[in-house]
Design a protein around this motif. Structure first.
Motif, mmCIF file in Angstrom:
data_model
loop_
_atom_site.group_PDB
_atom_site.id
_atom_site.type_symbol
_atom_site.label_atom_id
_atom_site.label_comp_id
_atom_site.label_asym_id
_atom_site.label_seq_id
_atom_site.Cartn_x
_atom_site.Cartn_y
_atom_site.Cartn_z
ATOM 1 N N LYS A 76 0.844 -1.194 0.000
ATOM 2 C CA LYS A 76 0.000 0.000 0.000
ATOM 3 C C LYS A 76 0.881 1.247 0.000
ATOM 4 N N ALA A 77 0.314 2.351 -0.496
ATOM 5 C CA ALA A 77 1.075 3.603 -0.559
ATOM 6 C C ALA A 77 0.132 4.786 -0.491
ATOM 7 N N LEU A 78 0.682 5.908 -0.044
ATOM 8 C CA LEU A 78 -0.058 7.172 -0.078
ATOM 9 C C LEU A 78 0.851 8.271 -0.575
ATOM 10 N N ASN A 79 0.230 9.303 -1.128
ATOM 11 C CA ASN A 79 0.966 10.456 -1.621
ATOM 12 C C ASN A 79 0.750 11.619 -0.660
ATOM 13 N N ALA A 80 1.806 11.963 0.091
ATOM 14 C CA ALA A 80 1.753 13.135 0.969
ATOM 15 C C ALA A 80 2.056 14.352 0.094
ATOM 16 N N LYS A 81 1.007 14.889 -0.518
ATOM 17 C CA LYS A 81 1.146 15.948 -1.514
ATOM 18 C C LYS A 81 1.914 17.150 -0.970
ATOM 19 N N GLY A 82 2.999 17.503 -1.680
ATOM 20 C CA GLY A 82 3.743 18.709 -1.325
ATOM 21 C C GLY A 82 4.654 18.568 -0.134
ATOM 22 N N LEU A 83 4.966 17.333 0.271
ATOM 23 C CA LEU A 83 5.751 17.159 1.486
ATOM 24 C C LEU A 83 7.158 16.614 1.209
ATOM 25 N N ALA A 84 7.623 16.772 -0.024
ATOM 26 C CA ALA A 84 8.972 16.300 -0.351
ATOM 27 C C ALA A 84 10.046 17.090 0.381
ATOM 28 N N ASP A 85 9.679 18.261 0.927
ATOM 29 C CA ASP A 85 10.673 19.087 1.622
ATOM 30 C C ASP A 85 10.794 18.737 3.105
ATOM 31 N N VAL A 86 10.345 17.556 3.508
ATOM 32 C CA VAL A 86 10.542 17.163 4.907
ATOM 33 C C VAL A 86 12.035 17.147 5.213
ATOM 34 N N THR A 87 12.359 17.534 6.429
ATOM 35 C CA THR A 87 13.757 17.501 6.838
ATOM 36 C C THR A 87 14.169 16.061 7.131
#
Length: 612
Positions: A328-339
């Motif tokens: 399973k997977a989800l897309n955390a939209k716009g969160l590629a900039d997590v530290t």
């Protein structure tokens, strides 16, 4: 001129030139150029009073000048319009003030341990200090608002239920131990040596007996008691709106509660909510949101990729599928900039839920960045792209495990990602938006590997879905229960079920499915089975967590804020210093009680404030 007593939020311009008396607390005191301004407050609000040394006896002025905040006073004077430019639009009495002639100090207050008049400062006070001086904390206008709203909703509930033909019936507080749920509070009996009562976890058995008694429609604002670990939405003693009905099915419960919630929301907030709530099954809730009480105000939905990765070269995925697991997977939209720290925290959260790690893909600058991408075929990438609508700046998170475990891991990750997006200002949740939904068709039973037996997912009185009854002994895992939960914004507000009313089916559940010994069945539930033999109607019910309901209406996360005298997370009352010690004789009785107490045989299944 005749004077009259008036409450502190009542005075308006039509009272100008009247002589009135206010009784209340000193909310604040200001000295402006030798003139004292004291706001007097009661539970209704506050009014500004003026002590002018040129217009009031000197002893009265000196007495006013020495007052501490929260002193109790009675002030008498003439109402006048405030001087031009000094109106206070923040309070309803802001156009007028009272020129004081008389002051009576009914009780002088000492210096306070924390301020009551400043909402921002008071809200930052350590909670333990607030609970120790709860009587001061409750004086704060926002806390008084909570209590008033609680009272208003209780009244609205009673009015609605009476109009629907329900009888309010009180059930006993002293019951017997039936340890099929959370731990109980036990009360030693003075008369019956070595025996004890138990405080009821809910009125579940009594309300079913009321249906056997012919009451047909019962409700109660019931006090319930559970000795369990506390959280923001749990207390050892709590209130629930307890409901039971005869000759009904699930649709009748849905219609009743949807009507009740509409009535409560209009009465409390003046808001209109949908007449019919969305319904999803337990399986759908887990597959899509990873939790059986989903917050549907935002997306971040979970998707299944078993078919897409059926021939995967990534051994973690292929190995999971070979063992009967899921991807399973989800897309955390716009969160590629997590530290890096935040990504590690997400990974540790997944591990704490039983996962071995957390696979991810960061999409930045048009590139998919991840150690696992090299194992993916173009077809697998295309499946991800198409299903998750991947864009630059997205963060893709995976779970590979048994079905329930994978769902739960991504369910927790989903909520954490929503918090991160809120912190970045990319996700905004309207406080006046309430997403209601019914979660239905829960598994009737769950399996305890340690004890090697089945136990009730809800409670042992829940009726199975009719077409699944034949599977009770042959395939218990596949049996669905007629259980339903009311969920609002990710909070389980209540839960209930259609009950078993046939003695034979109830015995089958006890004996053959739950494998409860005959002597225990008779000791705990014998009177219910006997009652069912004498004409028990089909029936069902629900209980709504009243404290959780009020907390939601008050926009607070903790039910301690809407209970007058709550316990701390350790189950103590700091104000009264309870629980307290007992003498030697009492301790002897307690030892007898615990020595004879039966072992709890089931897990803690039901959260405080929501039950059967």
């Amino acid at each position: 001129m005749k004077k009259r007593t008036i409450h502190c939020n009542e005075i308006r311009t039509e009272h100008i030139d009247q002589v009135v008396t206010l009784n209340g607390w000193v909310h604040s005191r200001r000295d402006l150029g030798g003139v004292l301004f004291i706001d007097v407050r009661d539970r209704e609000g506050r009014t500004q009073t003026v002590f002018d040394p040129s217009d009031v006896p000197s002893d009265v002025f000196d007495q006013a000048a020495s007052l501490h905040s929260e002193s109790v006073v009675a002030v008498t004077g003439k109402v006048r319009r405030r001087p031009e430019g000094t109106d206070n639009s923040k309070i309803p009495t802001g156009e007028v003030e009272i020129m004081v002639k008389e002051l009576e100090v009914l009780n002088a207050a000492d210096v306070l341990p924390f301020p009551v008049d400043d909402p921002e400062t008071a809200s930052k006070v350590n909670e333990e200090l607030r609970l120790k001086y709860r009587y001061l904390d409750l004086r704060r206008p926002e806390m008084m608002h909570h209590l008033r709203l609680r009272s208003k909703v209780a009244t609205a509930t009673r009015v609605f239920m009476e109009e629907e033909g329900f009888l309010e019936v009180e059930t006993p507080t002293l019951f017997k131990s039936t340890p099929e749920g959370a731990r109980e509070f036990l009360v030693p009996s003075r008369v019956h040596h070595s025996q004890c009562y138990a405080l009821p976890q809910s009125p579940q058995q009594f309300k079913q007996i009321l249906m056997v008694s012919g009451v047909e429609k019962y409700f109660q604002l019931a006090r319930c008691y559970r000795d369990e670990d506390l959280r923001a939405d749990r207390q050892p003693e709590f209130t629930q709106v307890d409901i039971e009905m005869s000759f009904i099915d699930r649709e009748d419960i849905y219609r009743l509660i949807e009507g009740l919630m509409g009535h409560v929301w209009r009465s409390a907030l003046g808001l209109t909510i949908p007449e019919n709530f969305r319904r999803i099954t337990f399986e759908e809730a887990m597959n899509t949101y990873g939790i059986d009480k989903p917050d549907t105000r935002f997306g971040l939905e979970i998707h299944d990729f078993c078919d897409a990765f059926a021939k995967s070269n990534f051994k973690v995925f292929s190995g999971t599928l070979e063992k009967g697991g899921v991807i399973k997977a989800l897309n955390a939209k716009g969160l590629a900039d997590v530290t890096q720290g935040q990504m590690e925290a997400l990974t540790q959260l997944a591990i704490s839920q039983g996962a071995k790690g957390l696979a991810y893909i960061k999409v930045e600058g048009g590139e998919w960045k991840s150690p696992i991408v090299k194992f993916f075929s173009e077809e697998e990438k295309q499946a991800l792209q198409q299903t998750l609508a991947i864009e630059d700046g997205d963060l893709i998170l995976f779970a590979a495990d048994a079905w329930l475990a994978a769902c739960e891991v991504l369910g927790r990750i989903r909520l954490q990602c929503a918090e991160l997006l809120q912190q970045r200002g990319r996700l905004s949740l309207d406080p006046d938006r309430f997403d209601f939904l019914w979660v239905t068709d829960f598994p009737l039973l769950s399996f305890d590997k340690e004890m090697n037996r089945w136990y009730s997912s809800h409670h042992p009185f829940t009726a199975p879905v009719e077409e699944d009854v034949a599977l009770l002994e042959s395939d218990p895992k596949a049996v669905r229960g007629q259980h339903y939960d009311l969920v609002v914004n990710g909070v389980e507000l209540g839960g209930g079920s259609i009950r078993i009313h046939q003695p034979a089916v109830q015995r089958t559940i006890f004996e053959k499915v739950l494998q409860i010994p005959e002597d225990l069945i008779q000791a705990r539930f014998g009177y219910m089975l006997d009652a069912f033999r004498f004409g028990c109607p089909p029936h069902g019910g629900i209980a709504l967590g009243f404290d959780r309901l009020i907390a939601m209406l008050c926009h607070t996360l903790s039910i301690r804020d809407v209970i007058a005298f709550p316990k701390t997370a350790k189950g103590t009352c700091l104000m009264t210093e309870s629980p307290g010690s007992v003498d030697a004789r009492q301790m002897r009785d307690l030892h007898i009680q615990w020595r004879h107490r039966p072992k709890a045989e089931a897990k803690d299944e039901t959260p405080s404030g929501s039950t059967p």
